[in-house]
Write a protein that holds these residues in place. Structure first.
Motif, PDB file in Angstrom:
ATOM      1  N   SER A 106       0.809  -1.214   0.000  1.00 41.64           N
ATOM      2  CA  SER A 106       0.000   0.000   0.000  1.00 41.64           C
ATOM      3  C   SER A 106       0.845   1.268   0.000  1.00 41.64           C
ATOM      4  CB  SER A 106      -0.910   0.007   1.229  1.00 41.64           C
ATOM      5  OG  SER A 106      -0.133  -0.045   2.419  1.00 41.64           O
ATOM      6  N   GLU A 107       2.165   1.109  -0.078  1.00 41.78           N
ATOM      7  CA  GLU A 107       3.015   2.293  -0.103  1.00 41.78           C
ATOM      8  C   GLU A 107       2.668   3.173  -1.294  1.00 41.78           C
ATOM      9  OE1 GLU A 107       7.026   1.040  -0.142  1.00 41.78           O
ATOM     10  OE2 GLU A 107       7.145   0.692   2.005  1.00 41.78           O
ATOM     11  N   PRO A 108       2.612   4.498  -1.113  1.00 43.99           N
ATOM     12  CA  PRO A 108       2.243   5.380  -2.229  1.00 43.99           C
ATOM     13  C   PRO A 108       3.313   5.486  -3.293  1.00 43.99           C
ATOM     14  CG  PRO A 108       2.860   6.659  -0.287  1.00 43.99           C
ATOM     15  CD  PRO A 108       2.815   5.224   0.157  1.00 43.99           C
ATOM     16  N   ASN A 109       4.569   5.195  -2.971  1.00 40.38           N
ATOM     17  CA  ASN A 109       5.673   5.387  -3.925  1.00 40.38           C
ATOM     18  C   ASN A 109       6.163   4.076  -4.507  1.00 40.38           C
ATOM     19  OD1 ASN A 109       5.698   8.186  -3.474  1.00 40.38           O
ATOM     20  ND2 ASN A 109       7.006   7.912  -1.659  1.00 40.38           N
ATOM     21  N   ARG A 110       5.296   3.106  -4.623  1.00 38.62           N
ATOM     22  CA  ARG A 110       5.710   1.831  -5.192  1.00 38.62           C
ATOM     23  C   ARG A 110       6.044   1.995  -6.673  1.00 38.62           C
ATOM     24  NH1 ARG A 110      -0.188  -1.189  -4.902  1.00 38.62           N
ATOM     25  NH2 ARG A 110      -1.284   0.182  -6.350  1.00 38.62           N
ATOM     26  N   GLU A 111       6.910   1.132  -7.173  1.00 42.29           N
ATOM     27  CA  GLU A 111       7.404   1.260  -8.537  1.00 42.29           C
ATOM     28  C   GLU A 111       6.617   0.359  -9.485  1.00 42.29           C
ATOM     29  OE1 GLU A 111      11.503   0.404  -8.599  1.00 42.29           O
ATOM     30  OE2 GLU A 111      12.110   2.167  -7.446  1.00 42.29           O
ATOM     31  N   TYR A 112       6.377   0.877 -10.689  1.00 43.24           N
ATOM     32  CA  TYR A 112       5.750   0.088 -11.742  1.00 43.24           C
ATOM     33  C   TYR A 112       6.848  -0.361 -12.696  1.00 43.24           C
ATOM     34  CZ  TYR A 112       1.258   1.755 -10.111  1.00 43.24           C
ATOM     35  OH  TYR A 112       0.157   2.014  -9.353  1.00 43.24           O
ATOM     36  N   PRO A 113       7.053  -1.668 -12.852  1.00 41.64           N
ATOM     37  CA  PRO A 113       8.192  -2.141 -13.643  1.00 41.64           C
ATOM     38  C   PRO A 113       8.029  -1.978 -15.143  1.00 41.64           C
ATOM     39  CG  PRO A 113       6.863  -3.989 -12.901  1.00 41.64           C
ATOM     40  CD  PRO A 113       6.273  -2.771 -12.264  1.00 41.64           C
ATOM     41  N   PHE A 114       6.793  -1.735 -15.631  1.00 41.45           N
ATOM     42  CA  PHE A 114       6.562  -1.659 -17.067  1.00 41.45           C
ATOM     43  C   PHE A 114       5.932  -0.319 -17.420  1.00 41.45           C
ATOM     44  CE2 PHE A 114       5.809  -6.155 -15.799  1.00 41.45           C
ATOM     45  CZ  PHE A 114       7.042  -6.631 -16.215  1.00 41.45           C
ATOM     46  N   PRO A 115       6.199   0.170 -18.618  1.00 40.64           N
ATOM     47  CA  PRO A 115       5.658   1.477 -19.011  1.00 40.64           C
ATOM     48  C   PRO A 115       4.187   1.447 -19.396  1.00 40.64           C
ATOM     49  CG  PRO A 115       6.929   0.543 -20.802  1.00 40.64           C
ATOM     50  CD  PRO A 115       7.097  -0.390 -19.628  1.00 40.64           C
ATOM     51  N   GLY A 116       3.556   0.328 -19.393  1.00 42.75           N
ATOM     52  CA  GLY A 116       2.160   0.226 -19.791  1.00 42.75           C
ATOM     53  C   GLY A 116       1.515  -0.994 -19.177  1.00 42.75           C
ATOM     54  N   TYR A 117       0.411  -1.414 -19.766  1.00 44.02           N
ATOM     55  CA  TYR A 117      -0.346  -2.546 -19.275  1.00 44.02           C
ATOM     56  C   TYR A 117       0.140  -3.835 -19.922  1.00 44.02           C
ATOM     57  CZ  TYR A 117      -3.573   0.737 -17.118  1.00 44.02           C
ATOM     58  OH  TYR A 117      -4.114   1.713 -16.350  1.00 44.02           O
TER      59      TYR A 117
END
Length: 756
Positions: free
Chosen positions: A131-142
């Motif tokens: 639930s951390e607000p600054n979590r990272e998204y590993p991919f630039p899209g879906y």
């Protein structure tokens, strides 16, 4: 195994000698829906009840002799078994939940909710802190959920971005990294062919391909891919899907057969080293009647159909077995290209080095007794009562009758791991009749169990080369014609001796292409300096070999290490590093641009010999080394370029039908360089490639069509597109012709012309 159960379920545990109704064991009021057989232990069976009546699962551990019934709190939509652990299974429910079981379905645990075949976004986070607000998204899209592939140590996914697909790989559950294909590759589809021996074989359909794919081979981590074979043909299946004409030969690692489209023809080629080298198949020297076949490579060769059967109980167009390495049976033809007319059946006993014809018509062929015997039946389109069997790898065949009435053979069940030798034919006498089962116990045709005298050895080789994939392998097999049965302890590989690595044992690294001399050179789009930091140091090595008596010593190793092998003018420093006894060696260097230098008693230095090129072009660099032990020389061609910053396509907006027109491209800056032009004209699927900045073309039909030019120089690729109209009136066409005849311009001005 999954099968829809309709009405009664009839089972047999003695290979079809007797049958009994499963319904009597589970209760007459129980309505059955699906039956699953554990793939790793066929004694274990799961049967689902029809959810319209009840939600239960019936479990048997004794091949259906007895069942235990367990209630389920959810309705099972599908089941999936683990490929190695026989008690592990996953269940997907109608309410989009995923369950797991580790005791073969007796207890189920909820794994995840809201599991749906729609586009979801994957995120990474530490446990309990998602639930951390600054979590990272590993991919630039879906992530495209349908693209997920888990195979051996690799996980592959696809992320659609900017109108095309980007692919990612995770090796040994590490972080996902974008797959690196050659810079000119714009993939619109990618299939994983295999992940054997810690390498990934992938089939990629480029943006300009419709019915072909290119094969690429990766490094260990599955990140960097190099081209292995271009334009592999596809065949459309019964369901409309495209199947790649590529076949992995079972039992021999690194051996593949492919159908390649070349010069508007399709030819079959084979590789023994995972795509490092490919060659055509040598046709048989004689036909079934013993007449000579005059088929000379490369104008004529053997071509094979590589389609796998969509019916798992038929053999398909090509068959191999890991228990019978080296034996290949396939449908094919002899000639300049692959054809589906006038085909026959062919067999190879030595892993594709030589071939023999065995039938003039298409047959299904099955392997019996670990390949010691072959059974053939005509294609199911024709009813038959006979089968053919061979004990000498297809050299001689004997006919046997298995049915008193001709049968349309829909399939054959062969249990390769069974102690008793049973084949079960199933089919129908007519299109209106019910299925017929015919059991054949072929154990009686073997007189005894094989002994040591019944075996012989054979060497795996590639046209006489004994080292295949770095090993000299000797196999053991039954002598052709011996009527003995192979035992359970039958071992196929007798010995495997490692070979000394040579040039043909290596593949070109990422960004390098193999040239006509067999050496790997950087591709026009590749900048080695960008890879050295993130991949590994890349050198082009030149070896000087000096013979002393009967021994060979390596005297010199010269590295041409550059910022970019295709150098840009501003960074064109060529460094030559010397290692060895340089104090007693004279070396002469010619850089190919009018500069030549000689060195005597040169001391070794890490800085090496430097030279700066002041112009672009292709330069022949030669080196001659000489000392008291002898001398040798070597040559390479250095491609020096300057970057392309802009390209503009010059083409008329209107052209005359069936009249040749000039199309050109202007490249800036205009320094002298080697530039490759790729011209895409209208709907052509193949480009016109030239080294000149202009071409001539004739448009034969009317309408609006686009013209695209791609310019490649060094590691730069730019393109420009124009639209050309070929739909003009006859009167305007006449006026344009008058304009070309230098008539006064006033004679041509009209409302129609001005509007154009």
């Amino acid at each position: 195994m999954r099968g829809k159960v309709m009405n009664d379920v009839i089972t047999s545990t003695d290979y079809g000698s007797t049958y009994e109704r499963m319904n009597d064991k589970v209760g007459s009021k129980t309505v059955l829906s699906y039956l699953y057989v554990c793939p790793t232990n066929k004694r274990k069976i799961m049967v689902l009840t029809d959810p319209e009546f009840e939600s239960s699962i019936l479990i048997s551990s004794d091949e259906g002799a007895s069942f235990q019934k367990y209630r389920l709190t959810f309705y099972v939509l599908s089941l999936l078994f683990h490929h190695t652990k026989e008690d592990w299974a996953l269940a997907y429910s109608h309410d989009q939940k995923l369950y797991s079981s580790v005791d073969f379905g007796r207890k189920w645990q909820l794994v995840h909710e809201h599991v749906t075949p729609s586009h979801v976004q994957y995120v990474t986070c530490r446990a309990l802190l998602c639930s951390e607000p600054n979590r990272e998204y590993p991919f630039p899209g879906y992530v495209d959920i349908n693209s997920l592939i888990v195979q051996d140590d690799y996980i592959f996914i696809q992320v659609p971005t900017s109108g095309r697909a980007t692919y990612y790989v995770s090796y040994k559950r590490e972080q996902f990294i974008q797959i690196k294909l050659p810079k000119y590759s714009l993939p619109k589809d990618l299939h994983i062919v295999s992940t054997d021996e810690k390498q990934v074989f992938a089939a990629v359909q480029e943006w300009n391909q419709n019915d072909t794919y290119n094969l690429y081979l990766s490094d260990t981590r599955g990140i960097y891919f190099t081209l292995a074979l271009e334009n592999v043909k596809t065949t459309r299946g019964l369901g409309g899907n495209q199947n790649l004409d590529l076949y992995e030969v079972a039992g021999i690692k690194g051996m593949l057969i492919a159908n390649k489209r070349q010069d508007n023809q399709v030819k079959t080629c084979i590789t023994y080293n995972k795509g490092r080298d490919w060659r055509l198949l040598q046709a048989p020297s004689s036909d079934l009647d013993g007449n000579d076949i005059h088929c000379i490579l490369p104008f004529c060769s053997l071509h094979l159909q590589l389609q796998m059967s969509e019916n798992p109980y038929l053999s398909g167009a090509i068959s191999t077995k890991s228990s019978a390495p080296g034996i290949i049976v396939a449908t094919g033809n002899i000639g300049p290209e692959l054809s589906y007319n006038n085909v026959g059946m062919f067999i190879s006993s030595d892993a594709g080095n030589s071939w023999r014809q065995i039938f003039e018509e298409e047959h299904n062929v099955w392997f019996l007794d670990k390949g010691g015997a072959l059974v053939a039946v005509k294609q199911p389109t024709v009813p038959t009562r006979n089968l053919w069997i061979s004990f000498d790898e297809g050299r001689q065949w004997t006919q046997h009758s298995f049915s008193s009435v001709p049968l349309f053979v829909d399939g054959v069940l062969v249990d390769a791991g069974a102690d008793n030798q049973i084949m079960t034919f199933f089919g129908h006498f007519s299109h209106r009749s019910e299925w017929q089962l015919i059991k054949i116990d072929y154990k009686s045709i073997f007189s005894r169990k094989c002994t040591e005298e019944d075996y012989q050895t054979w060497h795996l080789h590639n046209q006489g080369e004994p080292c295949v994939m770095g090993q000299k392998q000797i196999y053991m097999k039954r002598r052709p014609g011996n009527y003995c049965m192979l035992g359970k302890d039958y071992s196929r590989i007798l010995s495997a001796e490692s070979c000394i690595c040579r040039a043909h044992d290596f593949e070109c690294d990422y960004g390098y292409e193999r040239r006509g001399d067999g050496n790997c050179r950087p591709a026009f789009w590749f900048n080695p300096s960008t890879v050295c930091s993130e991949h590994h140091q890349t050198f082009l090595s030149l070896w000087f070999k000096i013979s002393i008596s009967n021994h060979k010593q390596w005297l010199w190793l010269i590295h041409f290490l550059t910022n970019m092998f295709s150098l840009e003018i501003m960074y064109s420093e060529c460094i030559i590093l010397l290692q060895g006894d340089s104090l007693r060696t004279n070396i002469q260097l010619d850089f190919g641009d009018g500069t030549a230098v000689s060195y005597s008693n040169l001391s070794w230095t890490e800085e090496g010999i430097k030279h700066v090129y002041k112009a672009a072009g292709i330069f022949r660099v030669s080196a001659l080394a000489e000392n008291t032990l002898g001398y040798d020389s070597t040559t390479l061609y250095l491609h020096v370029t300057c970057p392309v910053e802009h390209v503009q396509l010059l083409a008329p907006f209107v052209v005359i039908k069936n009249k040749e027109v000039n199309i050109s491209a202007v490249v800036l800056p205009s320094h002298s360089r080697t530039v490759t032009y790729f011209w895409w004209l209208g709907n052509n699927s193949e480009p016109v490639i030239s080294l000149d900045g202009s071409i001539s073309h004739t448009f034969s039909s009317e309408g609006m069509h686009s013209v695209t030019v791609q310019v490649a120089a060094g590691n730069s690729i730019l393109q420009d597109t124009r639209t050309i109209s070929r739909n003009i009136s006859k009167s305007l066409q006449n006026k344009l012709q008058l304009l070309e005849s230098n008539l006064p311009i006033t004679a041509l001005l009209s409302e129609e012309y001005v509007s154009i």
